[in-house]
Write an enzyme that holds these catalytic residues in place. Structure first.
Site, PDB file in Angstrom:
ATOM      1  N   GLU A 114       0.856  -1.192   0.000  1.00 19.72           N
ATOM      2  CA  GLU A 114       0.000   0.000   0.000  1.00 19.72           C
ATOM      3  C   GLU A 114       0.884   1.231   0.000  1.00 19.72           C
ATOM      4  O   GLU A 114       1.979   1.199   0.542  1.00 19.72           O
ATOM      5  CB  GLU A 114      -0.842   0.054   1.289  1.00 19.72           C
ATOM      6  CG  GLU A 114      -1.855  -1.033   1.399  1.00 19.72           C
ATOM      7  CD  GLU A 114      -2.463  -1.080   2.805  1.00 19.72           C
ATOM      8  OE1 GLU A 114      -2.107  -0.250   3.657  1.00 19.72           O
ATOM      9  OE2 GLU A 114      -3.283  -1.982   3.026  1.00 19.72           O
ATOM     10  N   LYS A 116       2.252   4.546   1.441  1.00 16.96           N
ATOM     11  CA  LYS A 116       2.305   5.117   2.787  1.00 16.96           C
ATOM     12  C   LYS A 116       1.951   6.589   2.656  1.00 16.96           C
ATOM     13  O   LYS A 116       2.693   7.375   2.066  1.00 16.96           O
ATOM     14  CB  LYS A 116       3.694   4.941   3.390  1.00 16.96           C
ATOM     15  CG  LYS A 116       3.791   5.396   4.825  1.00 16.96           C
ATOM     16  CD  LYS A 116       5.042   4.832   5.452  1.00 16.96           C
ATOM     17  CE  LYS A 116       5.234   5.191   6.915  1.00 16.96           C
ATOM     18  NZ  LYS A 116       4.878   6.502   7.338  1.00 16.96           N
ATOM     19  N   ASP A 118       1.380  10.312   3.720  1.00 14.79           N
ATOM     20  CA  ASP A 118       2.017  11.193   4.689  1.00 14.79           C
ATOM     21  C   ASP A 118       0.989  12.203   5.192  1.00 14.79           C
ATOM     22  O   ASP A 118       0.861  13.297   4.660  1.00 14.79           O
ATOM     23  CB  ASP A 118       3.195  11.898   4.007  1.00 14.79           C
ATOM     24  CG  ASP A 118       4.131  12.524   5.024  1.00 14.79           C
ATOM     25  OD1 ASP A 118       3.972  12.245   6.224  1.00 14.79           O
ATOM     26  OD2 ASP A 118       5.012  13.287   4.611  1.00 14.79           O
ATOM     27  N   TYR A 225      -6.945   2.328   5.801  1.00 17.02           N
ATOM     28  CA  TYR A 225      -6.078   1.190   5.459  1.00 17.02           C
ATOM     29  C   TYR A 225      -6.073   0.064   6.485  1.00 17.02           C
ATOM     30  O   TYR A 225      -5.281  -0.862   6.370  1.00 17.02           O
ATOM     31  CB  TYR A 225      -4.647   1.664   5.217  1.00 17.02           C
ATOM     32  CG  TYR A 225      -4.120   2.643   6.268  1.00 17.02           C
ATOM     33  CD1 TYR A 225      -3.866   2.242   7.568  1.00 17.02           C
ATOM     34  CD2 TYR A 225      -3.884   3.972   5.936  1.00 17.02           C
ATOM     35  CE1 TYR A 225      -3.390   3.121   8.511  1.00 17.02           C
ATOM     36  CE2 TYR A 225      -3.399   4.872   6.871  1.00 17.02           C
ATOM     37  CZ  TYR A 225      -3.151   4.437   8.163  1.00 17.02           C
ATOM     38  OH  TYR A 225      -2.691   5.321   9.098  1.00 17.02           O
ATOM     39  N   LYS A 314      10.679   3.187   3.295  1.00 18.69           N
ATOM     40  CA  LYS A 314      10.678   4.649   3.141  1.00 18.69           C
ATOM     41  C   LYS A 314      11.351   5.070   1.840  1.00 18.69           C
ATOM     42  O   LYS A 314      12.421   4.577   1.528  1.00 18.69           O
ATOM     43  CB  LYS A 314      11.453   5.276   4.309  1.00 18.69           C
ATOM     44  CG  LYS A 314      10.747   5.155   5.636  1.00 18.69           C
ATOM     45  CD  LYS A 314       9.748   6.274   5.826  1.00 18.69           C
ATOM     46  CE  LYS A 314       9.302   6.339   7.257  1.00 18.69           C
ATOM     47  NZ  LYS A 314       9.410   7.570   7.920  1.00 18.69           N
ATOM     48  N   CYS A 408      26.375  44.884   7.305  1.00 17.92           N
ATOM     49  CA  CYS A 408      25.055  44.304   7.501  1.00 17.92           C
ATOM     50  C   CYS A 408      24.051  45.002   6.569  1.00 17.92           C
ATOM     51  O   CYS A 408      23.967  46.235   6.569  1.00 17.92           O
ATOM     52  CB  CYS A 408      24.625  44.486   8.954  1.00 17.92           C
ATOM     53  SG  CYS A 408      22.918  44.000   9.261  1.00 17.92           S
ATOM     54  N   CYS A 411      21.553  47.234   8.783  1.00 17.97           N
ATOM     55  CA  CYS A 411      21.894  48.394   9.613  1.00 17.97           C
ATOM     56  C   CYS A 411      23.239  48.994   9.237  1.00 17.97           C
ATOM     57  O   CYS A 411      23.682  49.947   9.889  1.00 17.97           O
ATOM     58  CB  CYS A 411      21.903  47.994  11.097  1.00 17.97           C
ATOM     59  SG  CYS A 411      23.282  46.937  11.528  1.00 17.97           S
ATOM     60  N   CYS A 426      26.774  40.431  12.752  1.00 14.24           N
ATOM     61  CA  CYS A 426      26.533  41.862  12.689  1.00 14.24           C
ATOM     62  C   CYS A 426      26.985  42.448  14.016  1.00 14.24           C
ATOM     63  O   CYS A 426      26.696  41.905  15.076  1.00 14.24           O
ATOM     64  CB  CYS A 426      25.043  42.132  12.459  1.00 14.24           C
ATOM     65  SG  CYS A 426      24.562  43.827  12.824  1.00 14.24           S
ATOM     66  N   CYS A 432      20.160  46.590  15.708  1.00  7.40           N
ATOM     67  CA  CYS A 432      20.065  46.200  14.292  1.00  7.40           C
ATOM     68  C   CYS A 432      18.620  45.771  14.057  1.00  7.40           C
ATOM     69  O   CYS A 432      18.102  44.912  14.759  1.00  7.40           O
ATOM     70  CB  CYS A 432      21.014  45.046  13.977  1.00  7.40           C
ATOM     71  SG  CYS A 432      20.688  44.310  12.351  1.00  7.40           S
TER      72      CYS A 432
HETATM   73  S1  IVH Z   1      -0.648   0.513   8.793  1.00  4.79           S
HETATM   74  C1  IVH Z   1      -0.559  -1.606  12.594  1.00  4.79           C
HETATM   75  N1  IVH Z   1      -0.889   1.508   6.379  1.00  4.79           N
HETATM   76  O1  IVH Z   1       2.329   5.408   8.880  1.00  4.79           O
HETATM   77  C2  IVH Z   1      -0.428  -0.958  11.280  1.00  4.79           C
HETATM   78  N2  IVH Z   1      -0.040   2.909   8.098  1.00  4.79           N
HETATM   79  O2  IVH Z   1       4.881   5.087  10.262  1.00  4.79           O
HETATM   80  C3  IVH Z   1       0.062   0.452  11.377  1.00  4.79           C
HETATM   81  N3  IVH Z   1       0.469   5.186   7.402  1.00  4.79           N
HETATM   82  O3  IVH Z   1       1.064   5.400  12.136  1.00  4.79           O
HETATM   83  C4  IVH Z   1      -0.422   1.324  10.337  1.00  4.79           C
HETATM   84  N4  IVH Z   1      -0.137   4.952   5.306  1.00  4.79           N
HETATM   85  O4  IVH Z   1      -0.114   6.819  10.357  1.00  4.79           O
HETATM   86  C5  IVH Z   1      -0.524   1.741   7.650  1.00  4.79           C
HETATM   87  N5  IVH Z   1      -1.173   2.283   4.223  1.00  4.79           N
HETATM   88  C6  IVH Z   1      -0.821   2.508   5.472  1.00  4.79           C
HETATM   89  C7  IVH Z   1      -0.330   3.762   5.907  1.00  4.79           C
HETATM   90  C8  IVH Z   1       0.051   3.916   7.239  1.00  4.79           C
HETATM   91  C9  IVH Z   1       0.335   5.778   6.209  1.00  4.79           C
HETATM   92  C10 IVH Z   1       1.015   5.833   8.604  1.00  4.79           C
HETATM   93  C11 IVH Z   1       0.252   5.572   9.866  1.00  4.79           C
HETATM   94  C12 IVH Z   1       1.244   4.963  10.823  1.00  4.79           C
HETATM   95  C13 IVH Z   1       2.530   5.438  10.251  1.00  4.79           C
HETATM   96  C14 IVH Z   1       3.681   4.545  10.665  1.00  4.79           C
END
Ligand code: IVH
Length: 691
Positions: A114, A116, A118, A225, A314, A408, A411, A426, A432
């Site tokens: 999935e 992630k 933000d 999710y 990440k 500066c 001033c 400065c 200033c």
């Molecule tokens: S699963 C127990 N799925 O990422 C499972 N988290 O760094 C925990 N997040 O606290 C969460 N997209 O806020 C899950 N597809 C996704 C996500 C997701 C973003 C966030 C969530 C979590 C944080 C962890």
């Protein structure tokens, strides 16, 4: 002891909450209703706010991540909201698979990939299909109740479709679509308000709002999710079935989700997601990979922090190439002249970047960035954007190198860089205009006096009109100061009595902000004054040990240096600050303006077995961790400090105690071993005397 004594009541509440947490999470046999539990927490939070010196690190309010802001009611999650472990390489994904295989005793099955998102994690409670509560993650156990604001998000169903389970807690991420984010920041800029660093902060700020109408105006959205808890729903065997159910119930599930058989396929998903991330109208910072089979998830369980069956891959920090239009300097409140890059705007790391730090003159030369260069700019999440270096192949020969100006720009005073130092300054002092402006911003900022409404725009206005010349003047402002003089001939003056940019509401809000700041604990004032080396932690130490500005002013270097955590450098800086007549006058004028200059005397708790005892831990202990040892001492009213001084009652020497042992011996401080420490914990300070 009396329950009306806050210290006693606080301890009582903490014990009760710890016990209830244990019933709930440990024994899975809660005694209290959620409402009653929440009431306990609320009372504790508000008592701790009123008596900040009574806050201890082991209080249930102090788990990492929670802000006991008191703005929102606490909301306990039915199942803990876990965090995720991270992976940055495919090899780490393989390790993760191997760990799961070892624990299950067979190869794990399919994985779900999935995006992630933000944003801000929330938990949505649906009872018989109706949204009854929304909460932020908080510390994972207890979050903040934000139902009113989350209800304004169009894609959060207030009622689920079809046959809804009797009870379910759904987890998801609230986010601000990028076009909305840019529009919001443009509006903030036009109003002279602080800009949000990125879409996530903007989403979080919009959900944690007192006024749901503000949230409603910001067009937030959600991706869900996960199901945290469910009663009375259909049987589910896999995570992908869970996602299907959420979709059927009318919730927004990201369409980019994919079931894959193994790590190479997951790695391919990650690669594709990273390549496509810029095409999405929302911010992603990686891929979450979850084991699909729910029975296997159950078997694997969780560590203290994160599920073993999921991992976050990440994305690396984003980099972009753009043109360096110029290099300017900023003169901060300490006089430091810092070069920064003025860039052709570029979208990177979730925000439009027009400025990036260049740290100092040497860095500019080391990286050899020249005005007119194409440069690589990097930005990850909240981090300040940075110029990594030039792209020399794109040079035309027209580029110009840069060096620190000799005067500066604010001033005209000389800028001097002492031999051997990195920072140029400065030399004007606080007159200033740039230094003064930055100081006022710092003084009124979140770490300092936290005066609502006192951003750069207000500060510039007040300086420009000559209404303030320094921080103390803020506390002599009145609403009349914002009224234009009678003889103003402009046609606008006929419509509003206030200066341009001000109205009755904004003036009243600012006056309220100032009024509230008058009564802050003195630690905030100490931070705001901008004394070198005095940040939040040191300020709180000074405030709790000394208690008033008058006594601080009298304290000599030795007295200050005796405070644990202060030390000679900070002590000297504080004493020096108070030695200046101008600074003492500033403090007394702040007092005349109604600013509180002393904290209330701490209420004495009942004497405990280790009251007055200060121990230093050195080397490893066998029977407990350092954190546990510290908690055990503090739990009985004692203190644990990091370095040996004349005030140390005893040094606990564990395995290989190191230099602290020598210091203790030279000062004649009693040294006890681990067994002696156990006796101290069980028998109190008397054991130190009887040996
Ligand atoms: S699963 C127990 N799925 O990422 C499972 N988290 O760094 C925990 N997040 O606290 C969460 N997209 O806020 C899950 N597809 C996704 C996500 C997701 C973003 C966030 C969530 C979590 C944080 C962890």
């Amino acid at each position: 002891m009396e329950e009306s004594d806050p210290a006693v009541r606080i301890e009582h509440l903490r014990d009760a909450i710890r016990y209830q947490d244990h019933r709930y999470y440990g024994l899975e046999d809660p005694e209290l209703s959620d409402a009653d539990y929440d009431a306990l927490r609320r009372e504790l939070v508000s008592l701790e706010e009123a008596h900040p010196h009574l806050v201890t690190p082991d209080s249930p309010t102090q788990r990492v991540g929670i802000s006991p802001s008191g703005m929102f009611a606490p909301a306990r999650h039915r199942e803990r909201m876990f965090s995720l472990d991270n992976a940055e390489t495919v090899a780490e994904l393989e390790d993760w698979m191997a760990r799961m295989e070892r624990q299950l005793g067979r190869p794990p099955g399919d994985l779900v990939c999935e995006l992630k998102i933000d944003g801000l994690a929330v938990s949505l409670t649906y009872e018989h299909g109706l949204l009854t509560r929304s909460a932020t993650r908080g510390d994972g156990v207890t979050g903040e109740e934000v139902t009113a604001t989350v209800r304004t998000i169009q894609s959060v169903p207030l009622r689920l479709l079809g046959d809804a389970p009797a009870l379910m807690e759904v987890r998801g991420e609230v986010y601000l679509p990028l076009p909305e984010f840019e529009e919001l920041n443009a509006r903030q800029a036009a109003a002279g308000e602080r800009l949000f660093a990125n879409a996530r902060n903007a989403a979080a700020g919009s959900v944690r709002q007192k006024d749901p109408a503000v949230t409603g105006g910001r067009n937030l959205s959600i991706w869900v999710y996960q199901v945290g808890y469910m009663e009375g729903g259909p049987p589910l065997a896999s995570h992908s079935e869970t996602l299907d159910l959420l979709r059927r119930l009318g919730m927004r599930v990201n369409p980019g989700t994919e079931v894959v058989p193994d790590v190479p396929a997951a790695a391919a998903f990650v690669k594709k997601a990273e390549a496509e991330r810029d095409d999405l109208p929302y911010q992603t910072d990686g891929v979450v990979i979850k084991l699909n089979d729910l029975a296997d998830q159950d078997e694997l369980g969780h560590t203290a922090r994160a599920p073993r069956w999921a991992i976050a891959y990440k994305f690396p920090a984003e980099e972009r190439v753009t043109r360096l239009r110029g290099i300017e300097i900023n003169v901060g409140r300490t006089g430091a002249a810092t070069p920064f890059a003025v860039l052709e705007p570029v979208f990177v790391g979730g925000a439009n970047v027009e400025r990036a730090t260049l740290h100092n003159e040497d860095e500019v030369h080391r990286k050899d960035v020249r005005i007119g260069d194409y440069v690589v700019v990097r930005r990850a999440g909240d981090v300040i954007p940075e110029v990594i270096g030039p792209v020399p192949s794109r040079r035309t020969g027209e580029e110009r190198s840069w060096s620190m100006p000799s005067d500066c720009p604010f001033c005209d005073a000389p800028i001097i860089r002492p031999e051997g130092e990195k920072v140029a300054r400065c030399t004007r002092g606080l007159t200033c205009p740039s230094r003064l402006r930055e100081w006022l911003f710092h003084f009124a900022g979140r770490g300092g006096m936290d005066i609502e409404g006192m951003g750069y725009k207000t500060i510039d206005f007040l300086l420009d009109k000559g209404l303030i010349e320094g921080p103390a003047d803020i506390f002599f402002l009145t609403s009349e100061d914002f009224v234009q003089p009678e003889d103003d001939p402009s046609p606008r003056a006929a419509k509003s009595p206030y200066f341009i940019g001000w109205g009755e509401v904004s003036v009243r809000n600012l006056m309220n902000g100032i009024e509230q700041a008058r009564d802050h604990p003195i630690a905030r004032l100490l931070v705001g004054l901008g004394i070198r080396h005095v940040g939040g932690t040191v300020a709180r130490l000074l405030a709790s040990e000394i208690g008033s500005m008058a006594r601080l002013q009298e304290a000599d270097v030795d007295t200050l240096a005796e405070i644990d955590g202060v030390g000679p450098i900070i002590a000297k800086s504080v004493a020096e600050w108070f030695s200046y007549e101008d600074n003492r006058r500033l403090v007394s004028r702040l007092g005349e303006g109604g600013v509180r200059l002393a904290d209330p005397e701490p209420e004495e708790g009942p004497p405990q077995a280790l009251t007055g005892v200060t121990v230093v831990l050195s080397g490893g202990l066998e029977s407990m961790t350092r954190a546990a040892a510290k908690a055990a001492v503090e739990g009985q009213g004692g203190k644990v400090t990091s370095s040996v001084s004349k005030k140390t009652t005893a040094l606990v020497a564990g395995a290989s105690p190191g230099s602290k042992l020598a210091k203790a011996e030279s000062l004649g401080i009693p040294v006890i071993d681990e067994a002696g420490f156990q006796r101290l914990l069980e028998g109190g300070q008397a054991t130190l005397v009887s040996g």
